[in-house]
Write a protein that holds these residues in place. Sequence first.
Motif, PDB file in Angstrom:
ATOM      1  N   UNK A 167     -76.762  -8.227  -1.362  1.00  0.00           N
ATOM      2  CA  UNK A 167     -77.526  -9.471  -1.484  1.00  0.00           C
ATOM      3  C   UNK A 167     -78.589  -9.340  -2.568  1.00  0.00           C
ATOM      4  N   UNK A 168     -79.213  -8.170  -2.660  1.00  0.00           N
ATOM      5  CA  UNK A 168     -80.231  -7.932  -3.694  1.00  0.00           C
ATOM      6  C   UNK A 168     -79.617  -8.045  -5.084  1.00  0.00           C
ATOM      7  N   UNK A 169     -78.428  -7.463  -5.261  1.00  0.00           N
ATOM      8  CA  UNK A 169     -77.766  -7.517  -6.568  1.00  0.00           C
ATOM      9  C   UNK A 169     -77.402  -8.957  -6.939  1.00  0.00           C
ATOM     10  N   UNK A 170     -76.979  -9.734  -5.949  1.00  0.00           N
ATOM     11  CA  UNK A 170     -76.568 -11.128  -6.213  1.00  0.00           C
ATOM     12  C   UNK A 170     -77.757 -12.037  -6.524  1.00  0.00           C
ATOM     13  N   UNK A 171     -78.952 -11.632  -6.131  1.00  0.00           N
ATOM     14  CA  UNK A 171     -80.136 -12.468  -6.348  1.00  0.00           C
ATOM     15  C   UNK A 171     -81.148 -11.821  -7.305  1.00  0.00           C
ATOM     16  N   UNK A 172     -80.817 -10.620  -7.777  1.00  0.00           N
ATOM     17  CA  UNK A 172     -81.652  -9.883  -8.732  1.00  0.00           C
ATOM     18  C   UNK A 172     -83.066  -9.626  -8.208  1.00  0.00           C
ATOM     19  N   UNK A 173     -83.130  -9.227  -6.943  1.00  0.00           N
ATOM     20  CA  UNK A 173     -84.407  -8.821  -6.343  1.00  0.00           C
ATOM     21  C   UNK A 173     -84.184  -7.480  -5.646  1.00  0.00           C
ATOM     22  N   UNK A 174     -85.242  -6.916  -5.117  1.00  0.00           N
ATOM     23  CA  UNK A 174     -85.099  -5.637  -4.419  1.00  0.00           C
ATOM     24  C   UNK A 174     -84.521  -5.843  -3.012  1.00  0.00           C
ATOM     25  N   UNK A 175     -84.002  -4.767  -2.463  1.00  0.00           N
ATOM     26  CA  UNK A 175     -83.487  -4.812  -1.098  1.00  0.00           C
ATOM     27  C   UNK A 175     -84.604  -5.147  -0.117  1.00  0.00           C
ATOM     28  N   UNK A 176     -85.812  -4.682  -0.414  1.00  0.00           N
ATOM     29  CA  UNK A 176     -86.951  -4.967   0.469  1.00  0.00           C
ATOM     30  C   UNK A 176     -87.265  -6.465   0.500  1.00  0.00           C
ATOM     31  N   UNK A 177     -87.101  -7.151  -0.613  1.00  0.00           N
ATOM     32  CA  UNK A 177     -87.297  -8.606  -0.636  1.00  0.00           C
ATOM     33  C   UNK A 177     -86.256  -9.271   0.263  1.00  0.00           C
ATOM     34  N   UNK A 178     -85.030  -8.759   0.222  1.00  0.00           N
ATOM     35  CA  UNK A 178     -83.962  -9.296   1.074  1.00  0.00           C
ATOM     36  C   UNK A 178     -84.313  -9.099   2.547  1.00  0.00           C
ATOM     37  N   UNK A 179     -84.835  -7.935   2.914  1.00  0.00           N
ATOM     38  CA  UNK A 179     -85.237  -7.675   4.308  1.00  0.00           C
ATOM     39  C   UNK A 179     -86.254  -8.730   4.747  1.00  0.00           C
ATOM     40  N   UNK A 180     -87.212  -9.031   3.880  1.00  0.00           N
ATOM     41  CA  UNK A 180     -88.197 -10.068   4.193  1.00  0.00           C
ATOM     42  C   UNK A 180     -87.558 -11.439   4.340  1.00  0.00           C
ATOM     43  N   UNK A 181     -86.612 -11.762   3.437  1.00  0.00           N
ATOM     44  CA  UNK A 181     -85.913 -13.046   3.520  1.00  0.00           C
ATOM     45  C   UNK A 181     -85.126 -13.172   4.819  1.00  0.00           C
ATOM     46  N   UNK A 182     -84.459 -12.096   5.216  1.00  0.00           N
ATOM     47  CA  UNK A 182     -83.694 -12.119   6.463  1.00  0.00           C
ATOM     48  C   UNK A 182     -84.635 -12.353   7.638  1.00  0.00           C
ATOM     49  N   UNK A 183     -85.792 -11.714   7.609  1.00  0.00           N
ATOM     50  CA  UNK A 183     -86.779 -11.901   8.673  1.00  0.00           C
ATOM     51  C   UNK A 183     -87.213 -13.367   8.737  1.00  0.00           C
ATOM     52  N   UNK A 184     -87.466 -13.973   7.585  1.00  0.00           N
ATOM     53  CA  UNK A 184     -87.856 -15.388   7.552  1.00  0.00           C
ATOM     54  C   UNK A 184     -86.735 -16.295   8.067  1.00  0.00           C
TER      55      UNK A 184
ATOM     56  N   UNK B 219     -76.461  -5.394  11.388  1.00  0.00           N
ATOM     57  CA  UNK B 219     -75.632  -4.333  11.948  1.00  0.00           C
ATOM     58  C   UNK B 219     -75.728  -3.108  11.049  1.00  0.00           C
ATOM     59  N   UNK B 220     -75.152  -2.024  11.489  1.00  0.00           N
ATOM     60  CA  UNK B 220     -75.164  -0.813  10.667  1.00  0.00           C
ATOM     61  C   UNK B 220     -74.326  -0.976   9.400  1.00  0.00           C
ATOM     62  N   UNK B 221     -73.443  -1.990   9.382  1.00  0.00           N
ATOM     63  CA  UNK B 221     -72.604  -2.230   8.197  1.00  0.00           C
ATOM     64  C   UNK B 221     -73.184  -3.291   7.273  1.00  0.00           C
ATOM     65  N   UNK B 222     -74.209  -4.005   7.722  1.00  0.00           N
ATOM     66  CA  UNK B 222     -74.796  -5.069   6.910  1.00  0.00           C
ATOM     67  C   UNK B 222     -75.134  -6.269   7.772  1.00  0.00           C
ATOM     68  N   UNK B 223     -75.420  -7.382   7.118  1.00  0.00           N
ATOM     69  CA  UNK B 223     -75.804  -8.610   7.817  1.00  0.00           C
ATOM     70  C   UNK B 223     -74.597  -9.495   8.081  1.00  0.00           C
ATOM     71  N   UNK B 224     -74.603 -10.119   9.251  1.00  0.00           N
ATOM     72  CA  UNK B 224     -73.543 -11.056   9.646  1.00  0.00           C
ATOM     73  C   UNK B 224     -74.179 -12.355  10.105  1.00  0.00           C
ATOM     74  N   UNK B 225     -73.540 -13.462   9.753  1.00  0.00           N
ATOM     75  CA  UNK B 225     -73.946 -14.760  10.286  1.00  0.00           C
ATOM     76  C   UNK B 225     -73.107 -14.986  11.536  1.00  0.00           C
TER      77      UNK B 225
END
Length: 179
Positions: free
Chosen positions: A31-48, A59-65
Amino acid sequence: MREQKVLGEERRSLILDILQNTRSPVTGSELAAKTNVSRQVIVGDITLLKARNEPILATSQGYLYMPSTTQNVLAERTIACCHSPEKTEEELNLLVDHGVTVKNVRIEHPVYGDLTASIMVANRKEVKQFMEKIKSTKAGYLSELTDGIHLHTIAAQSETILDEAEAAMRDADFLVDLA
């Protein structure tokens, strides 16, 4: 990969779109690569997004909707297990071989209370990926904090499948004897 950062709401909307249209887990790094931000920014976005009640599962394999669906109602139960860390892969494979999804692991910690971690494995490939991630990160198992005692929430298409999986777990001496 994008050359410019995708900002704020546009990025969260894009993340949501990616997750809603992908059946397999998507890592924070992807997700970070697709949006050109850091992985930590993605963690914050997921939290929001989770705070907005979006059904995103980490999950241990990544995020699922994971939208709730009434079409594919699963039977679900919690089982109490006990084994050494070396038996984890065997335990998970036994469950998935019976057509069960292992949703999580839960322990009761003397200080923190209930601790739950998502596992979300439904087949041997996912078990293998989970085990590889544990080994590569040198992470410990929650059950190591409780001398091997832990709970799993398991799900399947029917109660019969859960009954058969539970019986196999009992035969393999993985279940805690509650008697």
